[in-house]
Design a protein around this motif. Structure first.
Motif, PDB file in Angstrom:
ATOM      1  N   TYR A 254       1.216  -3.431   2.238  1.00 23.47           N
ATOM      2  CA  TYR A 254       2.217  -2.449   2.699  1.00 23.47           C
ATOM      3  C   TYR A 254       3.419  -2.404   1.752  1.00 23.47           C
ATOM      4  CZ  TYR A 254       5.915  -0.224   5.292  1.00 23.47           C
ATOM      5  OH  TYR A 254       6.938   0.607   5.643  1.00 23.47           O
ATOM      6  N   ARG A 258       3.697   1.129   0.501  1.00 26.50           N
ATOM      7  CA  ARG A 258       4.760   1.726   1.321  1.00 26.50           C
ATOM      8  C   ARG A 258       4.214   2.825   2.229  1.00 26.50           C
ATOM      9  NH1 ARG A 258       8.987  -1.682   1.770  1.00 26.50           N
ATOM     10  NH2 ARG A 258       9.418  -2.638  -0.250  1.00 26.50           N
ATOM     11  N   ASP A 259       3.070   2.546   2.825  1.00 24.19           N
ATOM     12  CA  ASP A 259       2.462   3.496   3.756  1.00 24.19           C
ATOM     13  C   ASP A 259       1.803   2.690   4.874  1.00 24.19           C
ATOM     14  OD1 ASP A 259       0.546   5.400   5.009  1.00 24.19           O
ATOM     15  OD2 ASP A 259       1.174   6.721   3.377  1.00 24.19           O
ATOM     16  N   TRP A 260       2.191   2.968   6.121  1.00 27.68           N
ATOM     17  CA  TRP A 260       1.690   2.186   7.245  1.00 27.68           C
ATOM     18  C   TRP A 260       0.176   2.295   7.406  1.00 27.68           C
ATOM     19  CZ3 TRP A 260      -1.083   4.634  11.012  1.00 27.68           C
ATOM     20  CH2 TRP A 260      -0.934   6.024  11.090  1.00 27.68           C
ATOM     21  N   ARG A 261      -0.433   3.316   6.792  1.00 29.23           N
ATOM     22  CA  ARG A 261      -1.873   3.516   6.961  1.00 29.23           C
ATOM     23  C   ARG A 261      -2.726   2.414   6.319  1.00 29.23           C
ATOM     24  NH1 ARG A 261      -1.899   9.853   5.363  1.00 29.23           N
ATOM     25  NH2 ARG A 261      -0.120   9.097   4.157  1.00 29.23           N
ATOM     26  N   LYS A 313      -2.658   6.434  -3.617  1.00 31.81           N
ATOM     27  CA  LYS A 313      -2.159   7.818  -3.716  1.00 31.81           C
ATOM     28  C   LYS A 313      -3.242   8.810  -3.329  1.00 31.81           C
ATOM     29  CE  LYS A 313      -1.657   9.807  -7.761  1.00 31.81           C
ATOM     30  NZ  LYS A 313      -1.148  10.104  -9.119  1.00 31.81           N
ATOM     31  N   TYR A 316      -3.949   8.763   0.484  1.00 33.85           N
ATOM     32  CA  TYR A 316      -2.968   9.241   1.451  1.00 33.85           C
ATOM     33  C   TYR A 316      -2.358  10.604   1.116  1.00 33.85           C
ATOM     34  CZ  TYR A 316      -3.499   4.365   2.768  1.00 33.85           C
ATOM     35  OH  TYR A 316      -4.021   3.159   3.131  1.00 33.85           O
ATOM     36  N   ASN A 317      -2.675  11.156  -0.080  1.00 33.29           N
ATOM     37  CA  ASN A 317      -2.218  12.528  -0.371  1.00 33.29           C
ATOM     38  C   ASN A 317      -3.331  13.559  -0.181  1.00 33.29           C
ATOM     39  OD1 ASN A 317      -3.887  12.393  -2.615  1.00 33.29           O
ATOM     40  ND2 ASN A 317      -2.245  12.515  -4.152  1.00 33.29           N
TER      41      ASN A 317
END
Length: 448
Positions: A254, A258-261, A313, A316-317
């Protein structure tokens, strides 16, 4: 003459080592492409470069490979490192064409590879001793000893210890878990539950999918006939003892992404989006709707050659999802029914991997090993049916492999626990037949 307990253990250990030496001698230095990542992470940990598989600065943090196996290698590389023998990186194969890199292993002579293979040989031999410590509770010591000699001989042909792959540690941990499950079935104590939780956590950090064993074992506890208050305590102990090991890795991931997923997959191995892309890639490959070279280049661009930051990236994008949708669209337009046919073939091939490991060696040797383990599975089926009720403690692990073999068994080595299980059952069957025949002959001699 009655033999001491140590006699059986020492002889069994020596025989297990002896049975496994030829596989190491036959292939002392060759390792697979997957081994490269594990090995380089271990070397970087020893060199103080962090958990990275890069061979030069800036040593980007690595998340794709779960940490237990690389750290296992690092712990044993630390010993020669302290003595002044610092481990080296593998040589670059010097191939820039991604198509030619497929299946390209590393065979350059290096003491590190031989040393680690010997360590794994010893670890595999210790697994046989753990199996013996279980079986001697069900059979006379002499019979258990004979069964384990046969198990050791059969499993030596699997040969995973002769490559640097995480399944070596995965197998050892699952054998240890089997022993702990047996102890739990006998004494249902808090220490046994805590140790089971620790092993479940280590397995999850060896191969991500083993985290599914945690809820499966919780169900196993719920179905056990124990007091509700004790049951709740056991479940909490399992969650806490496994979670203590898993959580630091999730936090590390995390802080990087920097993404909770990242929590969805514990921040390691493949994200769900990556898995979706690889599944679509595989279905497109099976359906033969896109040129193989084009598909391979696509996989290298967005998977093999992508950086760790790119993995997160693209996950999550929406990039991996977009690629998956595009591949499925092509499959739908060009070859729907061929894809179904290929998937049916894949299902049955992976089902067979529950019984027979895939062999990659020369045709003659591969044929011999395939025949051997087909024979082992057939022989092992009879005693496994007879003894399954006797071995209730093994049910969670067998059920786990049966439930997830389709997604788990695209590489048969991941199902190695089942291959050891069938080898054990076959050994039990063969030794039981031997003892039955011996008893029959003795009875005939008495009549005469």
């Amino acid at each position: 003459m009655k033999q001491s307990k140590c006699y059986y253990v020492i002889i069994l250990l020596l025989l297990s080592i002896l049975f496994r030496i030829p596989e190491i001698v036959r292939n002392p230095y060759t390792i697979s492409n997957d081994s490269r990542d594990y090995y380089h992470v271990a070397v970087n940990v020893i060199r103080g470069n962090g958990y990275s598989n890069d061979t030069e600065p800036p040593y980007e943090p690595y998340f794709f490979r779960e940490p237990v196996y690389p750290l296992f290698l690092a712990s044993f590389l630390l010993i020669p490192s302290v003595l002044g023998y610092n481990p080296s990186y593998l040589k670059d194969p010097g191939i820039t064409d991604p198509i030619k890199l497929i299946g390209k292993g590393h065979s350059e002579p290096m003491w590190e590879k031989l040393y680690l293979k010997i360590v794994q040989l010893l670890l595999d031999s210790v697994s046989i001793l753990i199996i013996y410590s279980i079986l001697k509770n069900f059979y006379e010591r002499d019979k258990a000893f004979r069964i384990c000699i046969l198990i050791s001989f059969l499993t030596a042909f699997i040969g995973l210890y002769a490559n640097l792959l995480r399944e070596t540690v995965q197998l050892f941990l699952t054998v240890v878990l089997t022993y702990l499950l047996y102890r739990y079935s006998k004494e249902k104590s808090y220490p046994s539950i805590i140790f089971i939780g620790i092993i479940l956590g280590l397995l999850s950090l060896t191969l991500q999918i083993f985290i599914l064993l945690i809820p499966l074992f919780i169900i196993f506890i719920i179905l056990s006939k124990i007091n509700i208050r004790v049951m709740i305590k056991y479940i909490l102990l399992i969650i806490i003892s496994s979670g203590i090991l898993i959580c630091p890795w999730v936090v590390r991931s995390y802080l990087y992404a920097r993404d909770w997923r990242v929590i969805k997959t514990m921040g390691m191995s493949l994200t769900f989006e990556q898995l979706g892309f690889l599944k679509a890639y595989k279905e497109a490959e099976n359906a033969k709707v896109i040129n193989d070279n084009e598909l391979t280049l696509l996989k290298f661009k967005y998977y093999f050659n992508a950086s760790q930051s790119d993995y997160f990236k693209y996950s999550y994008n929406g990039k991996y999802t977009q690629l998956s949708d595009s591949l499925y669209q092509v499959i739908k337009q060009k070859s729907h029914y061929k894809g179904i046919t290929e998937n049916i073939k894949i299902f049955f091939s992976r089902f067979l991997f529950l019984f027979v490991p895939r062999i990659y060696y020369t045709r003659l040797y591969s044929g011999f090993k395939t025949f051997l383990f087909a024979f082992v599975a057939i022989i092992g089926l009879v005693p496994s049916v007879k003894l399954f009720k006797k071995y209730k403690f093994i049910w969670p692990l067998i059920l786990f492999h049966l439930l997830i073999f389709y997604n788990f068994g695209d590489e048969s080595r991941r199902l190695v626990y089942m291959h050891y299980f069938w080898s054990t059952m076959a050994a039990v069957g063969i030794v039981e037949i031997f003892y039955y025949y011996k008893k029959y002959r003795n009875s005939k001699d008495t009549e005469l």
